[in-house]
Design an enzyme around this catalytic site. Structure first.
Site, PDB file in Angstrom:
ATOM      1  N   ARG A   1       0.289  14.594  13.130  1.00 15.12           N
ATOM      2  CA  ARG A   1       0.863  14.460  11.791  1.00 15.12           C
ATOM      3  C   ARG A   1       0.960  15.778  10.998  1.00 15.12           C
ATOM      4  O   ARG A   1       0.304  15.951   9.962  1.00 15.12           O
ATOM      5  CB  ARG A   1       0.103  13.384  10.999  1.00 15.12           C
ATOM      6  CG  ARG A   1       0.104  12.058  11.741  1.00 15.12           C
ATOM      7  CD  ARG A   1      -0.642  10.977  11.031  1.00 15.12           C
ATOM      8  NE  ARG A   1       0.130  10.363   9.970  1.00 15.12           N
ATOM      9  CZ  ARG A   1      -0.287   9.343   9.251  1.00 15.12           C
ATOM     10  NH1 ARG A   1      -1.465   8.824   9.461  1.00 15.12           N
ATOM     11  NH2 ARG A   1       0.460   8.824   8.302  1.00 15.12           N
TER      12      ARG A   1
ATOM     13  N   CYS B   1      -5.109  12.514  12.930  1.00 14.31           N
ATOM     14  CA  CYS B   1      -5.866  11.272  12.798  1.00 14.31           C
ATOM     15  C   CYS B   1      -5.679  10.487  14.086  1.00 14.31           C
ATOM     16  O   CYS B   1      -5.045  10.973  15.027  1.00 14.31           O
ATOM     17  CB  CYS B   1      -5.425  10.492  11.578  1.00 14.31           C
ATOM     18  SG  CYS B   1      -3.757   9.878  11.723  1.00 14.31           S
TER      19      CYS B   1
ATOM     20  N   LYS C   1       0.836  -1.215   0.000  1.00 15.91           N
ATOM     21  CA  LYS C   1       0.000   0.000   0.000  1.00 15.91           C
ATOM     22  C   LYS C   1       0.866   1.258   0.000  1.00 15.91           C
ATOM     23  O   LYS C   1       0.667   2.163  -0.803  1.00 15.91           O
ATOM     24  CB  LYS C   1      -0.908   0.005   1.243  1.00 15.91           C
ATOM     25  CG  LYS C   1      -1.497   1.358   1.587  1.00 15.91           C
ATOM     26  CD  LYS C   1      -2.416   1.306   2.771  1.00 15.91           C
ATOM     27  CE  LYS C   1      -1.774   1.539   4.114  1.00 15.91           C
ATOM     28  NZ  LYS C   1      -1.460   2.959   4.419  1.00 15.91           N
ATOM     29  N   ASN C   2       1.827   1.297   0.915  1.00 17.82           N
ATOM     30  CA  ASN C   2       2.593   2.533   1.092  1.00 17.82           C
ATOM     31  C   ASN C   2       3.621   2.765  -0.009  1.00 17.82           C
ATOM     32  O   ASN C   2       4.208   3.843  -0.093  1.00 17.82           O
ATOM     33  CB  ASN C   2       3.241   2.557   2.484  1.00 17.82           C
ATOM     34  CG  ASN C   2       2.198   2.716   3.571  1.00 17.82           C
ATOM     35  OD1 ASN C   2       1.048   3.035   3.281  1.00 17.82           O
ATOM     36  ND2 ASN C   2       2.592   2.472   4.811  1.00 17.82           N
TER      37      ASN C   2
ATOM     38  N   ARG D   1      -8.585  -0.510   4.465  1.00 19.99           N
ATOM     39  CA  ARG D   1      -7.659   0.504   3.944  1.00 19.99           C
ATOM     40  C   ARG D   1      -6.309  -0.124   3.595  1.00 19.99           C
ATOM     41  O   ARG D   1      -5.590   0.397   2.739  1.00 19.99           O
ATOM     42  CB  ARG D   1      -7.453   1.603   4.986  1.00 19.99           C
ATOM     43  CG  ARG D   1      -8.721   2.367   5.312  1.00 19.99           C
ATOM     44  CD  ARG D   1      -8.420   3.530   6.200  1.00 19.99           C
ATOM     45  NE  ARG D   1      -7.296   4.279   5.645  1.00 19.99           N
ATOM     46  CZ  ARG D   1      -6.572   5.144   6.318  1.00 19.99           C
ATOM     47  NH1 ARG D   1      -6.839   5.376   7.570  1.00 19.99           N
ATOM     48  NH2 ARG D   1      -5.584   5.772   5.744  1.00 19.99           N
TER      49      ARG D   1
ATOM     50  N   ASP E   1       4.377   0.692  12.160  1.00 16.82           N
ATOM     51  CA  ASP E   1       3.195   0.034  11.588  1.00 16.82           C
ATOM     52  C   ASP E   1       3.039  -1.406  12.076  1.00 16.82           C
ATOM     53  O   ASP E   1       2.052  -2.071  11.744  1.00 16.82           O
ATOM     54  CB  ASP E   1       3.256   0.060  10.050  1.00 16.82           C
ATOM     55  CG  ASP E   1       3.138   1.466   9.508  1.00 16.82           C
ATOM     56  OD1 ASP E   1       2.655   2.344  10.243  1.00 16.82           O
ATOM     57  OD2 ASP E   1       3.528   1.689   8.347  1.00 16.82           O
TER      58      ASP E   1
END
Ligand code: EPU
Length: 431
Positions: A128, A123, A28-29, A403, A311
């Site tokens: 952030r 978030c 994803k990233n 997500r 993560d």
């Protein structure tokens, strides 16, 4: 793929050691910045392979379409076609959905000379800010103003500069790289992030004709080009998804092989699993965890790559809740990435929080409970805990998982987990 409004729940009957093989998805990233990089093209197509089917990828695709790109998907491949100058005003409905939307800032500024980007805001894992992105772009000649919660950036022509990042921010490195490839002259980004996803972006940009040196070293040297060319780009395997399944094997004391991984990207996790007494066998591009015993407690500190990834901190916390002895986790990347701790406590985990430190007194078992996912990786931690717990766990708000994890429930079922997906979150909560 579900939207927030359609969020559902996962019902898990815990206690089954997971067994079998699972193939890792594309990262994803890595996919998100590479998709944003397509905006750097004047005209033509970028083809991406190994793109995961995830809500965040869909959001980036919607954002690119809103800026004038044509995006076509076919299973795990994606084609992004750019014709002429993109729009430079980004819609707040999409930007507010996902922080990674801010990755269009660098490319749009380079292409259009101006951008309006509503600030994505904080978030669940922290505030952030984007100060490092702005500082770097200012050094390249951009004028940055904040107006009514939006960033207004302007630069007739970006010029190469020497930029030192006070912290090796992943997003700032990506935005500055993408701005620099079309800037006039040379840009040096010092203390750049070294995550494998940055290397994937560098390779993508190079295949589009960019001149970049120093990938993986923390010092990136970029010689700006007049224009870039179409290219075909491969997305690397998702190291966080791979690690999550390894941890699912470890926490259920099962035997799981994760296929298609780059083991080197997981060195920090593998070192920690070894310290916990969990055996992981590395064979070509497969990792097999076979861990019938209870792990030993340990100390983990999250760091920029190649340190232990933030993560994976929530999923590691779930594992350490069941370890022998006391463990300590220091979260140094995000200021409030411990929201999963109180949910794990509902399942019997003994966790004390002191600022950015979690002290975990390992228990011999966890007990199923109703818990709430508040963010992507925290949600994954609750699923792992549920897989190991006695009895039934219901994890609500699993749209967070969509997500970043492709077909998580299906993959777990194939590994022998007793998991079922429910659609109506709100109705289920009331019952
Ligand atoms: N930071 C600043 N100023 C900035 C930029 C960052 O203070 O201008 C701070 C952040 O507030 C945070 C820290 O620096 O405390 C790290 O932020 P970074 O910019 O490195 O993270 P990011 O680019 O926002 C990416 C991943 C995250 C991952 C972090 C850290 C993507 C799309 N997101 O975020 O992934 O946690 O790097 O490795 O690549 C996830 O996948 O669940 C996820 C949150």
């Amino acid at each position: 793929m579900k939207t927030n409004q359609e969020s559902g729940f996962l019902k898990i009957k815990g206690g089954t050691p997971l067994k079998g093989k699972v193939k890792v998805q594309g990262s994803k990233n890595a996919a998100l910045p590479v998709m944003a990089a397509a905006l750097l093209l004047d005209n033509g197509e970028v083809h991406l392979r190994n793109v995961p089917k995830l809500l965040d990828v869909q959001t980036m695709s919607d954002l690119l379409v809103s800026l004038g790109a044509v995006v076509k998907r076919d299973d795990h491949t994606m084609t992004i076609e750019i014709e002429g100058e993109p729009a430079w005003e980004t819609p707040s409905s999409l930007v507010r959905k996902m922080r990674a939307s801010s990755l269009v800032l660098g490319p749009l500024l380079a292409r259009c000379g101006r951008v309006i980007l509503p600030l994505p805001g904080g978030c669940a894992i922290g505030s952030r800010p984007m100060d490092l992105h702005f500082k770097g772009l200012s050094k390249m000649g951009a004028q940055i103003e904040l107006d009514k919660g939006a960033v207004i950036a302007r630069a007739d022509k970006l010029v190469g500069a020497r930029i030192y990042l006070d912290f090796p921010s992943v997003g700032a490195t990506e935005n500055l790289l993408m701005a620099a490839v079309l800037a006039k002259g040379e840009t040096l980004i010092e203390n750049a992030a070294r995550e494998p996803e940055i290397d994937n972006l560098v390779r993508a940009l190079k295949s589009m004709g960019a001149a970049i040196e120093g990938e993986g070293t923390g010092i990136l040297r970029v010689r700006g080009q007049k224009e870039l060319n179409p290219a075909t780009i491969d997305i690397i395997p998702d190291r966080i998804e791979a690690a999550t399944y390894l941890l699912a094997g470890a926490i259920t004391r099962g035997d799981i092989t994760v296929k298609g991984v780059v083991a080197e990207h997981l060195n920090a996790l593998l070192a920690k699993l070894d310290e916990a007494g969990i055996e992981v066998i590395n064979k070509e591009n497969e990792l097999r965890v076979n861990s019938p015993a209870r792990p030993r407690g340990l100390t983990v500190k999250t760091m920029p790559y190649p340190g232990f990834s933030t993560d994976l901190q929530p999923q590691m916390m779930a594992l350490l809740s069941l370890a022998e002895g006391t463990s300590v986790i220091y979260e140094t990347i995000f200021e409030s990435r411990f929201l999963h701790a109180s949910e794990l406590q509902k399942m019997g985990a003994q966790i004390e929080l002191q600022g950015n430190t979690a002290i975990i007194h390992g228990q011999s078992s966890l007990i199923g409970a109703e818990v709430y996912a508040t963010d992507l990786r925290g949600g994954a931690a609750l699923v792992l805990a549920g897989l190991a717990a006695e009895g039934e766990t219901v994890v609500y708000d699993v749209h967070h998982l969509d997500r970043g994890y492709e077909n998580m429930a299906e993959k777990l079922i194939l590994l022998g987990a007793e998991v079922c997906e429910g659609k109506d979150n709100i109705k289920a909560r009331k019952q």
